[in-house]
Design an enzyme around this catalytic site. Structure first.
Site, short mmCIF file in Angstrom:
data_model
loop_
_atom_site.label_atom_id
_atom_site.label_comp_id
_atom_site.label_asym_id
_atom_site.label_seq_id
_atom_site.Cartn_x
_atom_site.Cartn_y
_atom_site.Cartn_z
CE LYS A 1 -3.33 -3.04 0.72
NZ LYS A 1 -4.22 -3.60 -0.30
C1 PLP Z 1 -5.24 -4.61 0.60
C2 PLP Z 1 -6.69 -4.41 0.64
C3 PLP Z 1 -7.50 -4.90 1.68
C4 PLP Z 1 -6.98 -5.82 2.76
O1 PLP Z 1 -5.91 -5.33 3.47
P1 PLP Z 1 -4.89 -6.38 4.19
O2 PLP Z 1 -4.04 -5.46 5.01
O3 PLP Z 1 -4.16 -7.08 3.13
O4 PLP Z 1 -5.71 -7.28 5.05
C5 PLP Z 1 -8.84 -4.58 1.68
N1 PLP Z 1 -9.38 -3.86 0.70
C6 PLP Z 1 -8.66 -3.41 -0.34
C7 PLP Z 1 -9.33 -2.60 -1.39
C8 PLP Z 1 -7.30 -3.68 -0.42
O5 PLP Z 1 -6.58 -3.23 -1.46
#
Ligand code: PLP
Length: 373
Positions: A158
């Site tokens: 992210k």
């Molecule tokens: C990455 C992501 C998640 C989940 O996050 P994690 O930290 O991997 O559990 C949820 N929604 C979206 C849109 C994502 O890109």
């Protein structure tokens, strides 16, 4: 002290993040999945209640709905933005709709003004999934502050990361309190006569992770600025290229470019996005044609309703419409996945990188169209 309840780093991260987003309350947690789970636990659906969301998302945004005993109901997306819309959400609202999850995919904000209009008319809370949309803006405000709750992920891929991690924000004191409790096994630390007041998990972020998240949060704004600068350059470089559409951003919105996506028209470029992705390998430009390979409802968990033992619960409580995944109900979703090609993006990209990728795309398109462009 590595325990966040007695430490300072997780608290510092929460405070700074609330300020950055412009929310009253923030609680850090273990992941983006945990963040979505917290939001749902705060909304507290009855078993079988419906939660409207998108089929183009991370599974971590969907499995918490099932764990809370609710039924995910998929709204179609606008194939140009890959996002759910006020209209596609309205088409799925029933008497059992308990919440709406609006996912700002790739960093491009949903039409929150329109979505809130639809939701508020019926008193349905909106949860914003901002895992891909740190620092994105709609109507002059950061996403995450429009709905009842905003959810973020700090997973490795992210905008900012602590390896794993998440955070929820809210302006609603009661929801914020419930989310903080949900992260802590519903144990109200520091209060008189504490009790485990409802069913909840340990979703805490540790101080080790919190220290990284705290440091990362200071770098967010500049990182996003650079992502946006380079995305604008990319869009300019690709103007007029036949069969290629650059990102559609609504006027007044700020796209924070978790990824930079193109829409490829297979009628102009033979083989469409997979062919373009393949051709780009010749320039060593990485890409992900189709993003996720299929809509979430085609994954086994939904297709075969694999949940708890052989019970199929909570799907057993669902109305037939809620679990009708016929392709003709999702034309935008299928078109979006068929056309999209995702280019990795990050704050270390400079003009040299962007110009190289743009030139590679131009040459690849020329190659695929036999120079006819
Ligand atoms: C990455 C992501 C998640 C989940 O996050 P994690 O930290 O991997 O559990 C949820 N929604 C979206 C849109 C994502 O890109």
């Amino acid at each position: 002290m590595l325990f966040s309840v007695r430490g300072k780093f997780v608290k510092g991260f929460e405070q700074r993040f609330a300020e950055l987003v412009g929310a009253r309350f923030a609680s850090a947690c273990a992941s983006g999945t945990a963040a979505i789970h917290c939001a749902l636990a705060a909304v507290d659906p009855e078993p079988g209640d419906e939660v409207i969301t998108t089929a183009i998302t991370d599974m971590g945004a969907l499995s918490p709905i099932l764990y809370q005993g609710a039924v995910p109901v998929f709204a179609d997306v606008d194939p140009r933005t890959y996002n759910v819309t006020p209209e596609s959400i309205a088409a799925r609202i029933t008497g059992r709709t308990k919440a709406i999850i609006a996912t700002h995919l790739f960093g491009n904000p949903c039409d929150m003004t329109g979505i809130l209009e639809v939701a508020n008319k019926r008193g349905i809370p909106v949860i914003e999934d901002c895992a891909q949309a740190f620092d994105a803006e709609h109507a002059g405000r950061k996403v995450g502050t429009f709905g009842a709750v905003g959810c973020f992920s700090l997973q490795q891929g992210k905008h900012i990361t602590s390896g794993e991690g998440g955070i929820v924000v809210s302006n609603d004191e009661a929801l914020a309190r419930r989310m903080k409790l949900f992260i802590n096994k519903a144990w109200p630390y520091g209060e008189p006569n504490p009790d485990h007041t409802f069913l909840a998990l340990n979703y805490r972020m540790s101080e080790v992770v919190g220290a990284v998240a705290f440091a990362q949060s200071a770098k967010l704004a500049e990182g996003v600025r650079q992502r946006i600068r380079m995305a604008r350059r990319m869009t300019e470089r690709l103007q007029g290229l036949p069969g290629i559409e650059t990102p559609h951003v609504r006027p007044g919105d700020v796209h924070s470019y978790w990824k930079y996506c193109l829409r490829v028209d297979g009628a102009v470029i033979p083989g469409g996005s997979p062919a373009l992705g393949n051709a780009l390998k010749g320039w060593e430009v990485p890409s992900a044609p189709r993003y996720i390979q299929k809509p979430a409802f085609q994954c086994a968990v939904f297709r075969d309703q694999r949940t708890f033992g052989n019970s199929r619960w909570p799907f057993t409580l669902a109305a037939p419409e809620a679990v009708d995944y016929s392709p003709e109900r999702f034309p935008g979703t299928f078109e979006a996945l068929e056309r999209v090609i995702v280019l990795p993006w990050n704050e270390r990209y400079t003009e040299i990188h962007v110009d190289y990728v743009a030139a590679s795309i131009r040459e690849a398109v020329q190659q695929l169209t036999g120079g006819k462009t």
